[in-house]
Every structure is written in C-alpha cells, then in structure tokens.
Design an enzyme around this catalytic site. Structure first.
Site, mmCIF file in Angstrom:
data_model
loop_
_atom_site.group_PDB
_atom_site.id
_atom_site.type_symbol
_atom_site.label_atom_id
_atom_site.label_comp_id
_atom_site.label_asym_id
_atom_site.label_seq_id
_atom_site.Cartn_x
_atom_site.Cartn_y
_atom_site.Cartn_z
ATOM 1 N N GLU A 171 78.642 127.152 34.238
ATOM 2 C CA GLU A 171 79.802 126.693 35.011
ATOM 3 C C GLU A 171 80.966 127.674 34.874
ATOM 4 O O GLU A 171 81.724 127.891 35.823
ATOM 5 C CB GLU A 171 80.206 125.279 34.572
ATOM 6 N N GLU A 176 72.158 119.652 31.662
ATOM 7 C CA GLU A 176 72.876 118.470 31.160
ATOM 8 C C GLU A 176 72.056 117.190 31.298
ATOM 9 O O GLU A 176 72.173 116.276 30.482
ATOM 10 C CB GLU A 176 74.211 118.311 31.906
HETATM 11 N N1 3HC Z 1 76.019 122.880 21.387
HETATM 12 C C1 3HC Z 1 75.915 122.835 20.034
HETATM 13 N N2 3HC Z 1 74.868 123.330 19.353
HETATM 14 C C2 3HC Z 1 73.884 123.884 20.071
HETATM 15 C C3 3HC Z 1 73.915 123.964 21.474
HETATM 16 C C4 3HC Z 1 75.051 123.426 22.141
HETATM 17 N N3 3HC Z 1 75.184 123.476 23.453
HETATM 18 N N4 3HC Z 1 72.781 124.549 21.894
HETATM 19 C C5 3HC Z 1 72.072 124.844 20.792
HETATM 20 N N5 3HC Z 1 72.729 124.446 19.703
HETATM 21 C C6 3HC Z 1 72.327 124.617 18.298
HETATM 22 C C7 3HC Z 1 71.030 123.882 17.975
HETATM 23 O O1 3HC Z 1 71.288 122.539 17.599
HETATM 24 C C8 3HC Z 1 70.493 124.719 16.828
HETATM 25 O O2 3HC Z 1 71.200 124.346 15.682
HETATM 26 P P1 3HC Z 1 70.469 124.357 14.255
HETATM 27 O O3 3HC Z 1 70.068 125.773 14.019
HETATM 28 O O4 3HC Z 1 71.508 123.839 13.327
HETATM 29 O O5 3HC Z 1 69.281 123.449 14.389
HETATM 30 C C9 3HC Z 1 70.927 126.143 17.194
HETATM 31 O O6 3HC Z 1 72.003 125.984 18.132
HETATM 32 C C10 3HC Z 1 69.842 126.962 17.860
HETATM 33 O O7 3HC Z 1 69.300 126.209 18.936
HETATM 34 P P2 3HC Z 1 67.732 126.219 19.238
HETATM 35 O O8 3HC Z 1 66.972 125.999 17.979
HETATM 36 O O9 3HC Z 1 67.500 125.279 20.344
HETATM 37 O O10 3HC Z 1 67.546 127.740 19.682
HETATM 38 P P3 3HC Z 1 66.623 128.358 20.791
HETATM 39 O O11 3HC Z 1 66.864 129.800 20.739
HETATM 40 O O12 3HC Z 1 65.239 127.820 20.686
HETATM 41 O O13 3HC Z 1 67.188 127.796 22.194
HETATM 42 C C11 3HC Z 1 68.853 127.274 23.831
HETATM 43 C C12 3HC Z 1 68.447 128.174 22.643
HETATM 44 C C13 3HC Z 1 67.920 127.508 25.013
HETATM 45 C C14 3HC Z 1 70.264 127.608 24.203
HETATM 46 C C15 3HC Z 1 68.746 125.795 23.392
HETATM 47 O O14 3HC Z 1 69.413 125.627 22.169
HETATM 48 C C16 3HC Z 1 69.317 124.810 24.354
HETATM 49 O O15 3HC Z 1 68.687 124.466 25.327
HETATM 50 N N6 3HC Z 1 70.537 124.311 24.079
HETATM 51 C C17 3HC Z 1 71.146 123.281 24.859
HETATM 52 C C18 3HC Z 1 71.761 123.823 26.108
HETATM 53 C C19 3HC Z 1 72.463 122.721 26.862
HETATM 54 O O16 3HC Z 1 72.018 121.607 26.924
HETATM 55 N N7 3HC Z 1 73.608 123.060 27.453
HETATM 56 C C20 3HC Z 1 74.382 122.106 28.151
HETATM 57 C C21 3HC Z 1 75.304 121.423 27.201
HETATM 58 S S1 3HC Z 1 76.204 120.097 27.947
HETATM 59 C C22 3HC Z 1 77.386 120.877 28.876
HETATM 60 O O17 3HC Z 1 77.450 122.076 28.924
HETATM 61 C C23 3HC Z 1 78.332 119.969 29.558
HETATM 62 C C24 3HC Z 1 79.149 120.675 30.582
HETATM 63 O O18 3HC Z 1 78.560 120.519 31.842
HETATM 64 C C25 3HC Z 1 80.514 120.085 30.613
#
Ligand code: 3HC
Ligand code: NAI
Length: 696
Positions: A105, A125
C-alpha cells in the site's frame, strides 16, 4: 529521524531506507520515520525526487501485526501514505523481496514503482481476517481493474513482479542493483502522479462489475461465513462507485470492523501459532543433521505421497517395497501424481522427467545404506513395522535418522526392534501427504535432539507446518479426533442424524462434516481400530455400534460407493441414505433410548467441548507443549476453520467458564465420557485461559 528509517542523499535524490528486521514491518517508529523523512526531503531544495526502499531482504511486508489490538500511535499508516501521495516531489517505491499488505500500500501511494524482477507483491490481509486498510482496496483496482485486484486480495497470495508489471502495477522491472536502478529511475521522472486519480479501470464499468459478481460467487462458497472477504467485495465496489475519499473512509471503517471481530483475532492467533509451533526445545539445543537423501519404505497411499513431497523439495528418494510387483505399483503411485499435474498443464513432461530422475525404487534394503533419513510407511501393524525396523537397523548408517509414519502405534514399541532407539522419531504426515501441510513430529522420551531437529528441518524443506507431539496413542490430532468422534456418535444415537451433525459442522466452517470425512478416509480403518481396542475397552464406557453395523454390510465409504452416505456412480459428494437412518433407528430401539432434538448450536457446543476437554488432557500430559500447537494441528491437519483460530483459541473466545459449565451439565448424563479435565478446572478456578499458557 528514527533508527528504523534513514534518510540519505545520492546526487539530487533522497533515499529513504526502512530498516526494521526481519520483514521491515511498518510499526510506529517506521511510520514516524517515513513521515519525518518525507517532510525533510520535501523541504530540502537540493532534492529533486525521493526513493523509498527496504534494507535487508525485503520491502516492508506489511503493518506490524503485533500492534493490532493495542492502541495504535500516530501517524497511522493511511495518513503516512496520504503524505507520500501528496508530496510535491516525485516518490519512487523500490520493491524487492515480499512487498505485502501495508508495504504494498505504501508502494501504491507512491508516484512510481520499480521492482526487482524476482520481487513478489500482494495484499494478504484476508489471511488475518482483515482487508487492506491503508488505501489498497481503493488504489489497486484504480490501477489494474477489479479482477486482478480481487484475485490478489481474496486469495491473499502474492503475485510475481513480472505479473504486476504487465498489469500496470509496476512501472519498471530491473535485474540490476535495485538501489542504483531506482535512483536512476527517480532522476528521470519529472512529475508526481497519483494512483487515486487513475481512472483507466473505470472506463469499462461492466467488466468491473462482472469481476465483482464472479468473486461474490466464489466467496459465498469457498469463503462462506467469513467477514473480511465480504468487506473486500464491498470496498472494491465502492472504488468504482464512489469518489476516492468516500471509498477510503468506507475502507477504513470496514478495516476496523474486521479488526474488532473474533475472526481476525482467530486468524492473527493462527499466524503466530503457526510460527511458534516450529520453535521447540530440541531444535534450540541441537543442529539438524545432514539431510540430502531420503529413504521411504512402503509405496502405498502414504509412502507415495511422502515421496512426492520429498521429490518436490529436491530430495532424492529411494523407495523400498516388498516385491517387484509392489515396487512397480509404488512407482506408478508416484507417477500418477505428476501425470495429473501434466494433464492439468501445471507441469511439463520434461519437468516430470526431471523430478522422477531423483526417484529410485528397490526391494533391497541395502540400497538405503547411504541415505540420511528413512521414513517407514508400511501397514499399520506392529509386527510388520518391527520387522522393517530390524532390517533398517542392519543397513542404515549410524548417523541416519529413522522415522515412522504410524498413525497410532507407540514409537517405543517400534524403536525397540532396533539397537538405536534414540535415533527413532515419528513423522506423522497427513493424507494426501504431498498436499496436507501438517507434519506431527513425534518425540519419544530419550530421542536424540539432533534427530528431532532433523525432522523439523525436513518439514521446513517440504514447506510443511511442523508440530511437536509426545508419544501417546494417536499423538495430538488423532487422539483428540477420537474423542470428538465418540461425542458425535453419542449425539447420533441420542437423536441427531449424521447429516444433522455434518450440516452443523459444515456451517461452523469445516470443509466437510465428520461422517463425510470418515467416508472419505474409509470406515474400515476405524472399524479395525475398534476391534483391536475391544478387549481393553472399559465396560463402563458407552459404546455406539452404528458405524460397526454399517461396516458389517461392507459399506466402507466412498471407495465402496456407500458409507454414512451413498455415492452413486462414483459421486464424490454423498447423498443421505435412508437405510443408514434405519440402522440408526434400529440401534436406538434395541437399546431402548429416548431421543431428543439437537439444535445446530448444541451440536457444536458438545463437539467443541469434547475437543477442548481432550485438548486439555493432551496438554496436561505434555503430549502438546502449548495450546497453540493443538490449534495448528487442528487447522492444518483436520480442517478446523482458520477464522475461528483453532479449538483452544475458540474456547478462550467462547469463555472457558461457560465451556466448563456445559461439560459439567453433560457430565450428569455420562460421567465417564464427560469428566472435566483437571487443567480446565484449574484454569477456570484461577481465571486464566489458554492464551496465558501460550505466553507462559
Ligand atoms: N508484523 C509483525 N511481525 C511479522 C510480520 C508482520 N507483518 N510478518 C512477519 N513477521 C515476523 C514473524 O512473526 C516471524 O517472527 P519470529 O521470527 O519471531 O517467529 C518473523 O517476522 C519472520 O517471519 P516468517 O517466519 O514468516 O519469515 P518468512 O521469511 O518465512 O516469510 C513473509 C516472510 C512472507 C513476509 C511472512 O512473514 C508473511 O507472510 N508475513 C505476513 C505478511 C502480512 O500478512 N502482511 C500484511 C499485514 S496486515 C497489514 O498490512 C494491514 C494494512 O493493510 C493496514
Ligand atoms: P497402504 O496399504 O496404502 O500402503 C502400505 C504399503 O506398505 C503397501 O504398498 C505395502 O506393499 C507396503 N509394505 C507392507 N509391508 C512392507 C514391508 N515389509 N516392506 C516394504 N513395504 C511394505 O497404507 P497407507 O495408507 O499408506 O498407510 C501406511 C502407514 O501410514 C500406516 O502406518 C498408516 O497408519 C499411516 N498413515 C496413513 C494415513 C492415511 O490416511 N492412509 C494417514 C497418516 C498415516
């Protein structure tokens, strides 16, 4: 500025870099840092344009999920993105890694987007029970139309930068150093350009509405009962019908509606639970062993599936079967999976050949002498498994890990057939093993830490979700399933039809009811188990004969065309069977039972209570390390609806005191089956819940 956002200058270009490992999440310090940096760069007369880039291996992967549920500090993300979009100087977002959610975004609010060719972008999301809440639902369809925008938002799956580029979401792709390419790009741009002003996609309103209507159909079936997808549809509709500001306000209100729902609490819990399940004491104490080749013993349903999962992860596999005919069948079982993919156009013949080159079949155990790990998947009989492990003990190298895919058998009884029981673990895959994400890693007492850590390394390599389980009959998942299965049988005898029960479970969000699931797995498996358990069954325990009576007729489920349901002409979805209802009625009559009506909500209350009460026992005995592991097991292995967070999270949200009082009510009817777990009693007494145990 902030430590997490730095501002530097290269010639006339300001470079704003987000440095908040591991994924550059947009927490408060990052948002504030972005805001301040934009202000500073805009005010600096020597700056012509601005680049926003991520440090490390990714552009911001979204909002900081840990902040959800807390009081968010200003500036909020939509305001930061508006500040970016309203900046008087052109802003170029430079994307690499995974530009997801709020991160994407930010890019959509920027005036231009350049990406590394291997970057991935997405709005995931929906996987958290949310919708893009910082303008994504309004800006993305304006740039690329409703179809792709809805695909991305509703699937939650990222797309490649190449695809995003051809859809008009990315202006330029680069194979070169992204920072250098972005600065060059910024030097060339002349003016600001705002996504909110784009109207290209609105030129064909009919196609836009068609895309929304099609997505609506998909949501009503595949995402039934979920709030966020419905809200996404409404927001994307608003993007077409309303001015940007109105659409954005609607998006924001919808985002908060989702954020305050139980569904998003459940899904956010599931997100962290999935990551927490891989953190186990053994893996923190020891490194995994070398894992470059795998042996699989048995080429039936599970052996073939495990082989495919391994081949797909690039591991060479040696499969062992009993005789020439069986190994030919084992190989054919593996090839069948790839043939289907070729037929669907998802793999080419060449790709199939390349994968199959990693496969070899044999009937000689000596061919396993060099493999790093072996997984046994032969018949579920202790004598057969012990014989296999005796053979393995003779041929496997000392540092090899030996694993069994048994569903129920005590691993100690298997490993004692070897001279090295500490090298034996359980690796319980789920069917179909190449598709199902759950892998229960069964850790018997005395198992070597590095053998266990190697199991977790295998899970990671195969992209499975691993859960550590203690060595108790049925481990975590099947043990709990056993209990709620009995609860369903009790309700069936007491007046609910299997179809009533399945309807309630389906409506709750499972992909199918328990009886449809039994039919799919084969009723003979449960029948064999019940016959084997008969001699040791507590006579005080209530026993329901209905499934046995169905099996006695040779109705074993889908594979025989009849089970709890009928499957005429090979149908894959069953229809209710009046003869099954007659069997049930005859059983009730024979036992002299008076029946009652069960509402859907009562069916679910009892079903979940049985699940959670046994979950407590599994925790109390240390078979599961934490409640969230039970949630992960249920979601990834048994179809528990993710938007409800898993049974233990569901129980927390339902209220443990209320669930306990339900159980105590049922206990009046059947004190043997419905004995409240001491852990549940303790939690209610001390006013704690499963989340407290997860934190502890
Ligand atoms: N916020 C906080 N922590 C996060 C995070 C996030 N968005 N994304 C990942 N993390 C943390 C994980 O909990 C993990 O923590 P840990 O080591 O303590 O367990 C660490 O980062 C590494 O994450 P992964 O083990 O998942 O690492 P990968 O390399 O396998 O994957 C990734 C990376 C593809 C970025 C995956 O973490 C992921 O899909 N994250 C979520 C992305 C997401 O959902 N984004 C949208 C968030 S909601 C939003 O943005 C709302 C907005 O529209 C207003
Ligand atoms: P299956 O009957 O499809 O396959 C078993 C295979 O083992 C057969 O191909 C048989 O020829 C082979 N075999 C038997 N004895 C052998 C020996 N001594 N040496 C080499 N090969 C031998 O059984 P399935 O369903 O694949 O189950 C295998 C194991 O996986 C069982 O322990 C089962 O409990 C477990 N399991 C099964 C699941 C399922 O849904 N089918 C799910 C999870 C675990």
């Amino acid at each position: 500025m902030s430590a997490q956002v730095t501002l530097s200058k290269v010639r006339s270009i300001a470079v704003i870099e987000v440095n908040n490992p591991p994924v550059n999440a947009l927490g408060h310090a990052v948002r504030k840092g972005l805001w301040d940096s934009i202000e500073a760069a805009e005010a600096d007369n020597t700056v012509k344009a601005i680049v926003v880039i991520g440090a490390g291996h990714t552009f911001p992967a979204g909002a900081d999920i840990k902040e959800f549920g807390t009081v968010m500090q200003q500036p909020h993300l939509p305001e930061v993105i508006d500040r970016i979009e309203n900046c008087k100087k052109p802003i170029v977002a430079a994307l690499h890694g995974t530009a997801l959610g709020g991160g994407f975004e930010v890019a959509l609010g920027s005036h231009y987007r350049i990406a590394s060719a291997d970057a991935r972008i997405g709005l995931p999301e929906v996987n958290l029970g949310l919708l893009p809440g910082a303008g994504g639902t309004q800006r993305m369809p304006r740039l690329c139309g409703a179809k792709l925008a809805l695909d991305v938002m509703l699937s939650g799956k990222p797309i490649s930068a190449t695809k995003a580029h051809s859809a008009g979401l990315i202006d330029s792709l680069t194979e070169d150093d992204l920072r250098v390419a972005a600065i060059k790009f910024a030097e060339d741009v002349q003016e600001v350009r705002r996504s909110r002003d784009e109207t290209k996609c609105m030129l064909n309103a009919e196609a836009y509405r068609d895309a929304v209507a099609e997505a609506k159909k998909m949501v009503s079936t595949r995402m039934r009962g979920q709030l966020a997808p419905t809200k996404i549809l409404e927001c994307v509709t608003a993007a077409l019908e309303k001015p940007f500001a109105e659409g954005r306000a609607f998006e924001r209100a919808s985002f908060f509606e989702c954020l305050s729902s139980k569904q998003s609490k459940g899904m956010i819990h599931a997100f962290f639970a999935e990551r927490a399940s891989a953190k186990v004491p053994e893996a923190s104490r020891a490194k995994p062993r070398k894992l470059e080749s795998l042996g699989v013993v048995g080429g039936g349903t599970m052996g073939a599936g495990i082989t495919v999962a391994a081949l797909d992860s690039g591991l060479p596999v040696t499969m062992i079967e009993r005789d020439a005919e069986s190994i030919a069948r084992g190989r054919a079982n593996v090839e069948k999976v790839y043939d289907r993919l070729v037929a669907k156009g998802r793999k080419t013949e060449n790709q199939k050949s390349a994968v199959m080159a990693l496969y070899s079949g044999s009937t000689d155990y000596n061919d396993l002498s060099n493999v790093d790990m072996v997984i046994e998947a032969v018949f579920e009989r202790l004598d057969v498994k012990r014989e296999v492990f005796e053979q393995l003990d003779k041929v496997m190298k000392p540092e090899a890990v030996l694993a069994s895919n048994t569903s129920y058998i005590d691993i100690d009884l298997i490993s004692s057939a070897t001279s090295r029981p500490s090298q034996v673990v359980g690796l319980h895959f789920f069917s179909p093993a190449n598709i199902m994400k759950l892998l229960e890693i069964v850790v018997p007492k005395g198992a070597a830490d590095d053998a266990v850590a190697t199991g977790f390394a295998l899970a990671k390599r195969m992209r499975k979700v691993p859960v550590r389980a203690g060595n108790s009959g049925g481990f975590i998942g099947n043990r709990i399933l056993g209990k709620y299965g009995i609860c369903a049988a009790h309700m069936m005898e007491d007046g609910a039809s299997p179809y009533d029960i399945d309807d309630a479970i389906f409506e709750f969000g499972y992909p199918m009811g328990i009886h449809a699931m039994y039919d799919l797995a084969g009723l003979d498996i449960g029948w064999d188990n019940r016959k084997a358990a008969a001699p040791t069954r507590d006579p005080a325990e209530r026993y329901v004969d209905i499934a046995d009576k169905i099996c006695e007729r040779g109705w074993f489920g889908q594979k025989t065309g009849r089970g709890f349901y009928r499957y005429p002409n090979g149908a894959r979805v069953g229809t209710p069977d009046p003869e099954v209802l007659e069997i049930i009625q005859a059983e009730r009559k024979q036992k002299g039972l008076t029946t009652k009506k069960f509402s859907k909500s009562e069916i679910i209350e009892r079903y979940l209570a049985a699940m959670v009460n046994e979950g407590c026992e599994v925790l109390r005995e240390g078979v599961a390390l934490k409640p969230s592991d039970i949630d992960v097991t249920s979601i990834f292995g048994y179809g528990f609806p993710r938007h409800r967070g898993g049974p233990m999270k569901y129980a927390d949200m339902y209220g443990l005191d209320k669930m306990l009082s339900n159980i105590q009510k049922y206990e009046q009817e059947d004190p043997v089956f419905w004995r409240p777990s001491p852990l549940l009693l303790e939690l209610v007494k001390t006013k704690r819940n499963f989340d407290d145990l997860n934190k502890g």
